[in-house]
Each structure stands twice: as C-alpha cells, then as structure tokens.
Design an enzyme around this catalytic site. Structure first.
Site: not given
Ligand code: DGL
Length: 266
Positions: A9-10, A72, A151, A183, A185
């Site tokens: 993931d990012s 992600c 976060e 997303c 998160h």
């Molecule tokens: N976890 C990333 C997603 O699912 C979002 C976070 C980011 O913008 O890098 O899109």
C-alpha cells in the site's frame, strides 16, 4: 514450505487488508510493504503512481512472494490495469471484489463511492459497477482529508464529523443505501460515516472479499501453506518505522514488534 504473500500500500491503510488476510489465511507468511516515504499516492499523477507501483512490486518479487495483493485502491484503479499483465505472479487488486459486493448489497440500486482524488477521477469503480449492472445509479465523492484524519488518529469527534458531513452531502441527497469505502484507510472511519449517513447504510470495505479471492487463487494453484505451518509476518516501510508500528495498532489491534525501513528502488 510455501513462499509468502506480498502485500503493498502507499502507507498504513493496507493493514486493514492484512488483518483480514490473517483472519482467513492464518497459516500464511506475509510480507508487507508500506511506501510511507511517498504517501499519499491519491493526489499524484498517473505516471508517478504507475512508477511507484512497479517499484513496489519489484521489491516484493525480490522477496520471492507467490502472490501480490495490492491493498490500495489508488494503485488498483490507476496502475493495475496498465501493469498487471507484465508480471508472472498473480496480482490481486481491491477494486473488483468491492464493486461486486456493493452490487450484490444494494437494494435501491443507488451506490455511493468514496476514495482518494485519483481513485474517484479515474472512474474505475463506476466502470466496474456498470459492467455488472448498468442500471445502478452511482454517486462518487473524493474525500482527501480522510486519510490525514486516520493517520492522525482522529477517528471521531466534531472536526472529522463536520468534514464527513460536507463530503457525504451528495450521497445522502441521492439516497444511496450502500457505500464503497474506496480507500483502505476508510474502514477506520466507519462509525463516523454511519453517524452521518444513518445506521442502515451498508458500508463495503473490500478487505474481506479480497482475502477470499486470494485464498481461492492460492487454493486453485496449490499454493496454500500447510495447516501446521507457523506463520512469519514481516513489515517493511520506506520511512518512519516507529511511526508505522505505533499506527499499526489502530489497524490491527496490536502493535508490531519489528518494522524495517527499506528503499524499494534499490
Ligand atoms: N490507501 C490508499 C488507497 O487505498 C490511500 C492513501 C493514499 O492516498 O496514498 O487509496
């Protein structure tokens, strides 16, 4: 002994998928990479997201993983269609499983999609949903402030609620009965989203479906780990290992003892 499942993931959001992988595949070794030095991906260009994604995949391939799970939505929407077929290892994204579940769940055929700017602009979820059922009405909304809230650990309270109210106005007006949390998160913000949208709304977080798909692929390819295997889980980040391990508790329910800093490009 089988090889590990690679997940990336990012940043930290992909841990919502790891949690479900551990739940459904408790014997599997997992190697996670969070690109914390370059997060967020959601506001970056397609070229950049593709470049980062290739580097992350190459890093995981160096660890000799048997399958890569892209935890992600931004990468799954923007980069996966372009790069997926260039690798021999199976690569599973989060998009199709989430779209399928939402189409299955909606009763009034009105689905809301929330995600990063890149995910929403790509219209990847719309395309996926329309392929499954062209009669469904879709309302999409980018929620770029949600990731920093998660976060920072602001999962409830006035500030995040006010922001959620603004972001979710169009979905509420349209009367969607199902929302895709596009997303990784966002599952941590489920209580706030429910408070704004009403308790009856169905919130789709694709982690469960993704883990089921991973399990199926491994079973089909005879790559499942033995039930007697004691799993090893390794966590790598490109920056801030201490910060990551502290935040991990919010996602996994326990903190991580070892998080290693690596440079995915080397
Ligand atoms: N976890 C990333 C997603 O699912 C979002 C976070 C980011 O913008 O890098 O899109």
């Amino acid at each position: 002994m089988q090889k590990a499942i690679g997940v990336f993931d990012s940043g930290v959001g992909g841990l919502t998928v790891v949690k479900e992988l551990i739940h459904q595949l408790p014997n599997e070794d997992i190697i996670y990479f969070g690109d914390t030095a370059r997060v967020p991906y959601g506001i970056k260009s397609k070229e950049t997201i593709i470049r980062f994604s290739i580097e992350n995949i190459l890093f995981l391939l160096k660890q000799e993983v048997k399958l890569i799970c892209v935890a992600c939505n931004t990468v799954s929407s923007i980069a996966l269609p372009a790069i997926k077929n260039h690798f021999r290892v199976p690569i599973v994204g989060v998009l199709s499983p989430g779209a399928r579940e939402a189409v299955y769940a909606t009763k009034n055929k009105r689905i809301g999609v929330i995600g990063t700017k890149a995910t929403i602009t790509s219209q990847a979820y719309e395309k996926e949903i329309r392929m499954l059922d062209p009669t469904i009405r879709i309302v999409s909304q980018a929620c770029p402030l949600f990731v920093p809230f998660v976060e920072e650990g602001w999962l409830n309270g006035r500030a995040v609620e006010d922001v959620a109210k603004v972001y979710l106005t169009s979905l509420k007006k349209a009367g969607v009965d199902t929302i895709i949390l596009g997303c990784t998160h966002y599952p941590l913000l489920k209580p706030v989203i429910r408070k704004v949208m009403g308790q009856a709304v169905v919130l789709i977080d694709s982690a469960k479906q993704v883990a089921t798909e991973v399990k199926q692929i491994l079973a089909n390819e005879a790559l499942l780990e033995a039930k007697s295997h004691r799993p090893d889980r390794a966590f790598y980040v490109s920056d801030g290992p201490a910060w990551f391990s502290g935040l991990a508790k919010r996602f996994l329910g326990y903190s991580l003892k070892t998080v290693t800093k690596v440079d995915p490009i080397v």
